[in-house]
Design an enzyme around this catalytic site. Structure first.
Site, PDB file in Angstrom:
ATOM      1  N   ASP A 198       0.859  -1.178   0.000  1.00  0.00           N
ATOM      2  CA  ASP A 198       0.000   0.000   0.000  1.00  0.00           C
ATOM      3  C   ASP A 198       0.902   1.237   0.000  1.00  0.00           C
ATOM      4  O   ASP A 198       1.753   1.389   0.890  1.00  0.00           O
ATOM      5  CB  ASP A 198      -0.902  -0.006   1.239  1.00  0.00           C
ATOM      6  CG  ASP A 198      -1.954   1.075   1.173  1.00  0.00           C
ATOM      7  OD1 ASP A 198      -3.014   0.840   0.574  1.00  0.00           O
ATOM      8  OD2 ASP A 198      -1.704   2.172   1.723  1.00  0.00           O
ATOM      9  N   ASN A 206      -2.031  12.797  -3.711  1.00  0.00           N
ATOM     10  CA  ASN A 206      -2.941  13.228  -4.780  1.00  0.00           C
ATOM     11  C   ASN A 206      -3.492  14.617  -4.514  1.00  0.00           C
ATOM     12  O   ASN A 206      -3.550  15.469  -5.407  1.00  0.00           O
ATOM     13  CB  ASN A 206      -4.103  12.241  -4.914  1.00  0.00           C
ATOM     14  CG  ASN A 206      -3.874  11.218  -6.016  1.00  0.00           C
ATOM     15  OD1 ASN A 206      -3.110  11.458  -6.947  1.00  0.00           O
ATOM     16  ND2 ASN A 206      -4.523  10.080  -5.898  1.00  0.00           N
ATOM     17  N   HIS A 211      -3.908  14.797  -9.501  1.00  0.00           N
ATOM     18  CA  HIS A 211      -4.093  13.410  -9.936  1.00  0.00           C
ATOM     19  C   HIS A 211      -3.133  13.008 -11.054  1.00  0.00           C
ATOM     20  O   HIS A 211      -2.812  11.827 -11.193  1.00  0.00           O
ATOM     21  CB  HIS A 211      -5.549  13.196 -10.372  1.00  0.00           C
ATOM     22  CG  HIS A 211      -6.511  13.166  -9.228  1.00  0.00           C
ATOM     23  ND1 HIS A 211      -6.646  12.089  -8.393  1.00  0.00           N
ATOM     24  CD2 HIS A 211      -7.360  14.113  -8.745  1.00  0.00           C
ATOM     25  CE1 HIS A 211      -7.550  12.345  -7.462  1.00  0.00           C
ATOM     26  NE2 HIS A 211      -8.001  13.574  -7.651  1.00  0.00           N
ATOM     27  N   ASP A 215      -1.018   9.718 -10.736  1.00  0.00           N
ATOM     28  CA  ASP A 215      -0.921   8.642 -11.729  1.00  0.00           C
ATOM     29  C   ASP A 215       0.539   8.333 -12.048  1.00  0.00           C
ATOM     30  O   ASP A 215       0.920   7.166 -12.217  1.00  0.00           O
ATOM     31  CB  ASP A 215      -1.659   9.035 -13.012  1.00  0.00           C
ATOM     32  CG  ASP A 215      -3.170   8.985 -12.857  1.00  0.00           C
ATOM     33  OD1 ASP A 215      -3.637   8.458 -11.830  1.00  0.00           O
ATOM     34  OD2 ASP A 215      -3.874   9.479 -13.764  1.00  0.00           O
ATOM     35  N   GLU A 241      -4.401   2.455  -4.789  1.00  0.00           N
ATOM     36  CA  GLU A 241      -2.949   2.527  -4.580  1.00  0.00           C
ATOM     37  C   GLU A 241      -2.391   1.229  -4.010  1.00  0.00           C
ATOM     38  O   GLU A 241      -1.242   1.191  -3.550  1.00  0.00           O
ATOM     39  CB  GLU A 241      -2.602   3.694  -3.648  1.00  0.00           C
ATOM     40  CG  GLU A 241      -3.087   3.550  -2.210  1.00  0.00           C
ATOM     41  CD  GLU A 241      -4.506   4.084  -1.993  1.00  0.00           C
ATOM     42  OE1 GLU A 241      -4.845   4.389  -0.833  1.00  0.00           O
ATOM     43  OE2 GLU A 241      -5.264   4.178  -2.975  1.00  0.00           O
TER      44      GLU A 241
END
Length: 321
Positions: A198, A206, A211, A215, A241
């Site tokens: 994780d 983010n 974003h 990404d 994630e």
């Protein structure tokens, strides 16, 4: 669609017809002479009624679309050119021709009733050979199309098992393959380990950097995992994630070493530099578990999830087993 005469009264000859090519038999020509020649206007359908007939295009172009029960899933159409025929299989099967036949341009068609087709087959070895050659070609073409469709289906199946952003396997792949890997491990008595990962504080990353940067961070982390595993291992995006490494033939101790290596490489992985300053490095929490004797994939996932929880509780950016 109107009858405009007979084949014997038309300017066409049997030499122009593929099925009768090299059939220089006056009896064959005489048998075809009374057969109807019909005209079909452009855009008009050939109405076959409830009869199986053989049609040979004398002029123009005919478009043949498969019927709904043909199994032709891509609904491809065939164009029948002058000299070519359609309806042979319906005649041989003594079945109604359900294919939709439409004139792309004004057409003249020779219509041969099924009884006469069989009489001509009995009479002419050349016709029988030409018919077999034609049907063989169509079978080969159908097989080639089937193989292309199978390859395309496999391509899309594989595409559906990969995550679009990271290129890793996705959860659908995991749901399909992890039970198989667990079953094989039990049968062979071989070890199977997984590492659940994780990315730490990813929502904050983010929210802070946007974003697009998020990404990029996910893709960077996926690249670290993919490039750090053996060819026999599997890298998976479990969701959001959360990432995963599936390690066949791997004991817990070795899996823990792999997780430590992944954690170190993730700490130093560059996300990407923007125009002003590079984005911060990302870290991850790692939970390691191995398949218990007699266990299944559900127990394995639960153990890895519990180990991941312990890594987060201990302060994140670490490995727990």
């Amino acid at each position: 669609m109107d009858q405009i005469g007979t084949f014997g009264a038309s300017p066409y000859t049997t030499r122009e017809l593929q099925l009768f090519r090299d059939a220089d038999d006056p009896v064959v020509a005489a048998a075809l002479a009374p057969c109807a020649v019909i005209r079909v206007a452009a855009g008009q359908r050939v109405e076959d009624g409830l009869h199986a007939r053989l049609y040979i295009v004398l002029s123009g172009t005919l478009e043949v679309a498969p019927d709904a029960h043909s199994g032709n899933e891509d609904n491809s159409v065939t164009r029948v050119l002058p000299g070519e025929s359609v309806g042979e299989q319906a005649v041989l099967d003594d079945a109604v021709n359900l294919a939709a036949m439409t004139a792309l341009e004004d057409c003249e068609l020779l219509v041969i009733e099924p009884e006469l087709v069989w009489q001509l087959i009995d009479r002419s070895n050349v016709l029988a050979r030409n018919l077999l050659r034609l049907l063989s070609f169509r079978v080969r073409a159908a097989n080639a199309q089937l193989k292309r469709r199978q390859k395309l289906g496999e391509f899309y199946r594989q595409l559906s098992l990969n995550d679009g952003l990271t290129g890793l396997y996705n959860r659908a792949w995991l749901n399909e393959m992890l039970p198989k890997l667990a079953t094989r491990a039990r049968q062979d008595g071989s070890p199977l380990s997984i590492i659940m990962i994780d990315l730490d504080h990813f929502k904050r990353f983010n929210d802070t950097h946007g974003h697009i940067a998020g990404d990029a961070a996910l893709s960077s982390a996926a690249g670290v995992i993919r490039e750090s595993l053996r060819p026999s291992d599997f890298a998976v995006r479990f969701g959001g994630e959360e990432l995963m490494a599936v390690l066949p033939d791997t004991q817990t101790g070795l899996a823990e070493m792999v997780a430590e290596r992944l954690a170190e490489r993730l700490r130093t992985a560059m996300v990407f530099p923007d125009m002003r300053l590079p984005l911060p490095h990302i870290t991850g929490s790692f939970g390691v578990a191995s398949l218990a004797p007699g266990g299944d994939e559900h127990g394995l996932m639960a153990a890895a999830d519990a180990a991941l929880y312990r890594a987060k509780q201990a302060g994140r950016d670490r490995v727990s087993i």
